[in-house]
Every structure is written in structure tokens, then in C-alpha cells.
Design a protein around this motif. Structure first.
Motif, PDB file in Angstrom:
ATOM      1  N   ALA A 173       0.832  -1.213   0.000  1.00 51.22           N
ATOM      2  CA  ALA A 173       0.000   0.000   0.000  1.00 51.22           C
ATOM      3  C   ALA A 173       0.866   1.263   0.000  1.00 51.22           C
ATOM      4  CB  ALA A 173      -0.926  -0.008   1.216  1.00 51.22           C
ATOM      5  N   ILE A 174       1.898   1.279   0.852  1.00 51.52           N
ATOM      6  CA  ILE A 174       2.720   2.488   0.921  1.00 51.52           C
ATOM      7  C   ILE A 174       3.607   2.609  -0.320  1.00 51.52           C
ATOM      8  CG2 ILE A 174       4.593   1.459   2.303  1.00 51.52           C
ATOM      9  CD1 ILE A 174       3.289   5.084   2.468  1.00 51.52           C
ATOM     10  N   LEU A 175       4.083   1.484  -0.855  1.00 50.81           N
ATOM     11  CA  LEU A 175       4.880   1.528  -2.082  1.00 50.81           C
ATOM     12  C   LEU A 175       4.063   2.115  -3.228  1.00 50.81           C
ATOM     13  CD1 LEU A 175       7.386   0.911  -3.760  1.00 50.81           C
ATOM     14  CD2 LEU A 175       6.575  -1.453  -3.996  1.00 50.81           C
ATOM     15  N   ASP A 176       2.818   1.683  -3.361  1.00 46.15           N
ATOM     16  CA  ASP A 176       1.960   2.200  -4.440  1.00 46.15           C
ATOM     17  C   ASP A 176       1.677   3.687  -4.240  1.00 46.15           C
ATOM     18  OD1 ASP A 176       2.009  -0.318  -5.500  1.00 46.15           O
ATOM     19  OD2 ASP A 176      -0.013  -0.879  -4.818  1.00 46.15           O
ATOM     20  N   ASP A 177       1.480   4.094  -2.993  1.00 54.91           N
ATOM     21  CA  ASP A 177       1.285   5.517  -2.712  1.00 54.91           C
ATOM     22  C   ASP A 177       2.512   6.334  -3.104  1.00 54.91           C
ATOM     23  OD1 ASP A 177      -1.235   5.147  -1.759  1.00 54.91           O
ATOM     24  OD2 ASP A 177      -0.862   5.867   0.268  1.00 54.91           O
ATOM     25  N   PHE A 178       3.684   5.860  -2.707  1.00 53.31           N
ATOM     26  CA  PHE A 178       4.913   6.584  -3.043  1.00 53.31           C
ATOM     27  C   PHE A 178       5.120   6.647  -4.553  1.00 53.31           C
ATOM     28  CE2 PHE A 178       6.997   5.641   1.305  1.00 53.31           C
ATOM     29  CZ  PHE A 178       6.678   6.903   1.766  1.00 53.31           C
ATOM     30  N   GLN A 179       4.835   5.533  -5.241  1.00 52.71           N
ATOM     31  CA  GLN A 179       4.987   5.543  -6.705  1.00 52.71           C
ATOM     32  C   GLN A 179       4.113   6.614  -7.348  1.00 52.71           C
ATOM     33  OE1 GLN A 179       6.199   2.085  -9.430  1.00 52.71           O
ATOM     34  NE2 GLN A 179       4.412   1.395  -8.314  1.00 52.71           N
ATOM     35  N   SER A 180       2.913   6.790  -6.795  1.00 52.29           N
ATOM     36  CA  SER A 180       1.952   7.717  -7.412  1.00 52.29           C
ATOM     37  C   SER A 180       2.420   9.166  -7.346  1.00 52.29           C
ATOM     38  CB  SER A 180       0.584   7.571  -6.745  1.00 52.29           C
ATOM     39  OG  SER A 180       0.610   8.097  -5.422  1.00 52.29           O
ATOM     40  N   VAL A 181       3.278   9.503  -6.370  1.00 42.50           N
ATOM     41  CA  VAL A 181       3.725  10.898  -6.249  1.00 42.50           C
ATOM     42  C   VAL A 181       5.196  11.086  -6.652  1.00 42.50           C
ATOM     43  CG1 VAL A 181       2.062  11.456  -4.434  1.00 42.50           C
ATOM     44  CG2 VAL A 181       4.329  10.612  -3.785  1.00 42.50           C
TER      45      VAL A 181
END
Length: 443
Positions: free
Chosen positions: A427-435
Motif C-alpha cells: 500500500a505504501i509503495l503504491d502511494d509513493f509511486q503515485s507521487v
């Protein structure tokens, strides 16, 4: 007595940092020891660098008129002819740091800029910018020293070693052990200059194992007993925000469980993550604290220099840790002094029962050939296990960056002691990728 030392040109990369005016003060204080002919201030953000430019120019004109001063946003001007690069980039500035600190808290994970998921995100950004910088510097000179203070130093040092394995003039440094030594000196009421330590670990993940002075007096047991029975306060406690003071207090808490060695303050994030998350405000983190305190104060002082011809009534900023360490390290290299520091070096048998390719943090010396770590010896299973887990996380992070590999990034975050849960890691990896698309991409 005036020292007759060869003069140098330095480039300050990341000159928009609020730490730079104090670094300039340290360069002035130590100009006999590390004399300069030219100082190049470089940043890609001219607006931010410009907030401090009037101050930097005025203080140097007043106290260092013999040094040529250049401000630039052009990489070629910054790196085409320089002896030392003092590098302290914050890639993505405060905006990205805010994501690093706040996004993990959504999932009940530590929100810190160098440890845990935030450190992963920051490391991925830093590696790209550092690679570009080293390639540019080396396109002009193989002899320029790159003194890197860009965080997270553990990931950056390991990444640069893999990307530039034959480059012997990149030195990665951290001021936290230096800062702790200053705090120890205050507690013990002895001069910091006389203190020497023995230490092992990875950056932001290590332990002091001995402390003594140049006269042969040993202070380790005295300090250890003090820290087991008293709250630990930094030497400049009155200038620190509450969250920083909490960082030091948890050294005392850690030592209620494991009192053999004295831990670096950053180990709190790995040992007490749930408690730290509970205390964190997801809407107001360290980046906001820094903006509203240290940065605000620095910009206010610098603003006083606009349109002024003299320093009358303007404070000359200096730094007892960050800037002092930077200049002392450059001096030790430039004049082959072999002064003692806590250094980041390739293991290669310093800790025989640990990964030989790891970048370890140990006591050592710095001279014209860079840093040399003192032999430490084998470490006990508890510390070995902790370090192997942390090194695996750092190593996979570097692999994920170099190979643009999503699977390795997910593995890295799952291994991190502050995460562990693969669901949260994803979840946090996908969030970081998005920004982070402007800085790194995974496949």
C-alpha cells in the motif's frame, strides 16, 4: 601562528538548504585551517537559494574578502573546476519530504525521513540525483572530492558504491555520531576534542561500544550508567523541538532492555515504532516543524542582509555539528591529517562475520586517500541479526532503484523492521509511486 596551506575551490551543492549560511560561518571560522580561493553556491532552485544569497555574499565580503564567490543554477559552472563538492541535496525539497513523513502514518507506519518507508522513498529520489551529479563531476575531473551528506546516507553510500565501484574520491558522511559525541562531552563535562569512540553498525543503525579520551581516561561505564538512569538530552536541548527531544529520551528506554552498548538515537524507530506512530501527528510532522522553526529563523536572519553593506547588528550563523564536521573532514583530506571520525566504509573484513560488501559505520581516520575504518572484530548474534536484516533492506532498495524492479522494492519494504506486513508494504509503495514519477519509476 598563520598556517601556510594550499588553498582550494569548493562547490556547495544544495545551496538552497537552510543549513548553508551556518556552513559559511564555519568556513569563515576555519579559514586558516582550510583556506579557500573560491566558493561556488549551486542549487537548481534559484528562488530558495536567493533567500540566503544576500546574507551569504555579505558575510563573505565582510569576513572572507579574499575568496571569490559564485552563485549558479548551472551544473557545468558548479562542477567544471572544483576541488571539493560539499553535497547536501534534498531531492524533491519539502514537498516530497512531507509525503515521506505523512503517507506512512496513514497505515500506522513510522513517518520519518531516513528510517522506514520514508527513508526508502527519499533514498530512491536521492540515488537518481546523486548518480547524475557524480557523472557530471567526473566528466570534468577524476580528482575532485565528493563529500556527500545527502540522506539517507546508508542507501546513498551503498548505491554509489555499486554504481561507481572504482571511484575512490566519494566519501559519505553523517553528522549524527559527531552530534552524539558532543552531547556525551557535555554530560561528562570533558572537551569534545579529546573524546574518542569505538562504534559499529550501519548508518542510523549503530552502537557505541567504548568512549575514552586522548589522555587514556575511559568514560564508557560512567556514560552508560548515566544514560540508563537519566533522560538523555542533546547538548543543544534548548534549541530543539519536542519531537527531537523525544528521540533522545528513548535512548534511556532502549537501555532498560539492552544496556551493553549505547545506541544511536535512530534505533528508536526500529524498536518502538508503534509508540512513535501513536505520538505522531499525521498533519504536522518534522518537515512542518523545520519550516516553522529552524528554517524560519535562518530566513529571517538572512533577510536582514538585503540591501546592507555591513554586518552591524546581523548575527553570523555557525553550526557546532553539521558545518563543523564538513569542514574538518575536508581539512583532514586536503592536508592528509588522518584525524579520527566515525566513518562510512566498505566492510571488507572490518567486521569479519558480516557481509564484506556492506557499507558499515565504524571509528576510523580520514586522510588524502579517504576514510579508513579501524578493525572492529566479530559481532554477537543479536547485533548481527539486526544488521543483516537492515542491510538486506538497504541492498534490495538499491537493487530496486538500479533495476527499476517493483518486486525488489516490495521485498525491501517488507523486510524493514518498521513495516514487516506485506499488505502495508504494498500500500505504501503504491502511494509513493503515485507521487514520485518525476524521480523514479518501477516496472
Amino acid at each position: 601562528m598563520t598556517m601556510n596551506r594550499k588553498k582550494h575551490t569548493i562547490t556547495i551543492a544544495g545551496a538552497g538548504s537552510a543549513r548553508v549560511p551556518a556552513l559559511v560561518g564555519n568556513l569563515i571560522e576555519m579559514k586558516e585551517r582550510f583556506p579557500l580561493t573560491k566558493i561556488i553556491f549551486y542549487d537548481i532552485d534559484n528562488e530558495r537559494m536567493g533567500k540566503m544569497q544576500a546574507y551569504d555574499e555579505l558575510v563573505l565580503k565582510t569576513y572572507y574578502p579574499e575568496a571569490e564567490v559564485v552563485f549558479t543554477t548551472d551544473m557545468d559552472v558548479a562542477y567544471c573546476h572544483t576541488d571539493f563538492v560539499f553535497c547536501q541535496m534534498r531531492v524533491g525539497k519539502g514537498e516530497m519530504r512531507s509525503y515521506d513523513e505523512k503517507m506512512p502514518l496513514k497505515y500506522g507506519l513510522v513517518g520519518q525521513e531516513t528510517c522506514g518507508p520514508g527513508g526508502f522513498s527519499y533514498g530512491m529520489r536521492s540515488l537518481g540525483a546523486m548518480k547524475e551529479m557524480v557523472e557530471k563531476v567526473r566528466s570534468y575531473s577524476k580528482d575532485t572530492w565528493i563529500l556527500n551528506y545527502t540522506n539517507p546516507a546508508a542507501i546513498v553510500a551503498l548505491g554509489l558504491d555499486r554504481l561507481f565501484p572504482d571511484d575512490k574520491r566519494i566519501l559519505n558522511l553523517c553528522d549524527q555520531p559527531f552530534s552524539l559525541m558532543k552531547s556525551f562531552a557535555k554530560i561528562l563535562e570533558v572537551p569534545q576534542e579529546t573524546l574518542r569512540a569505538r562504534y559499529f553498525g550501519l548508518n542510523h543503525f549503530g552502537w557505541f561500544t567504548d568512549l575514552f579520551d586522548t589522555a587514556g581516561n575511559n568514560y564508557f561505564d560512567q556514560l552508560r550508567d548515566y544514560l540508563k538512569n537519566h533522560d538523555f538530552k542533546p547538548f543543544n536541548a534548548e534549541q530543539r523541538s519536542k519531537s527531537w527531544l523525544d528521540t533522545y529520551v528513548r535512548v534511556n528506554k532502549y537501555m532498560q532492555y539492552f544496556d551493553e552498548y549505547i545506541p544511536t538515537t535512530y534505533l528508536q524507530y526500529y524498536f518502538f515504532p508503534d509508540e512513535i506512530v501513536q505520538e505522531s501527528n499525521p498533519h504536522y510532522t518534522r518537515v512542518d516543524e523545520a519550516r516553522d522553526s529552524r528554517e524560519k529563523e535562518v530566513f529571517e536572519v538572512c533577510g536582514q542582509a538585503v540591501g546592507r553593506d555591513t554586518m552591524d547588528g546581523i548575527t553570523m550563523l555557525t553550526n557546532g555539528v553539521f558545518g563543523k564536521l564538513m569542514v574538518e573532514v575536508a581539512e583532514s583530506i586536503a592536508y592528509d591529517l588522518h584525524n579520527e571520525f566515525i566513518v562510512l566504509v566498505k566492510n571488507n573484513g572490518i567486521i569479519p562475520n558480516f557481509e564484506k560488501d556492506a557499507i558499515v559505520e565504524v571509528a576510523g581516520t580520514i586522510g588524502k586517500n579517504g576514510a579508513e575504518g579501524y578493525y572492529f572484530g566479530n559481532i554477537d548474534m543479536f547485533y548481527k541479526g539486526l544488521m543483516e536484516n537492515q542491510y538486506a533492506y538497504e541492498s534490495l532498495t538499491v537493487d530496486a532503484f538500479i533495476e527499476q524492479d517493483y518486486k525488489k522494492a516490495l521485498e525491501a519494504l517488507t523486510l524493514n523492521r518498521t513495516v514487516i506486513d506485506p499488505e502495508k508494504a504494498k500500500a505504501i509503495l503504491d502511494d509513493f509511486q503515485s507521487v514520485s514519477k518525476d524521480y523514479w519509476v518501477l516496472k
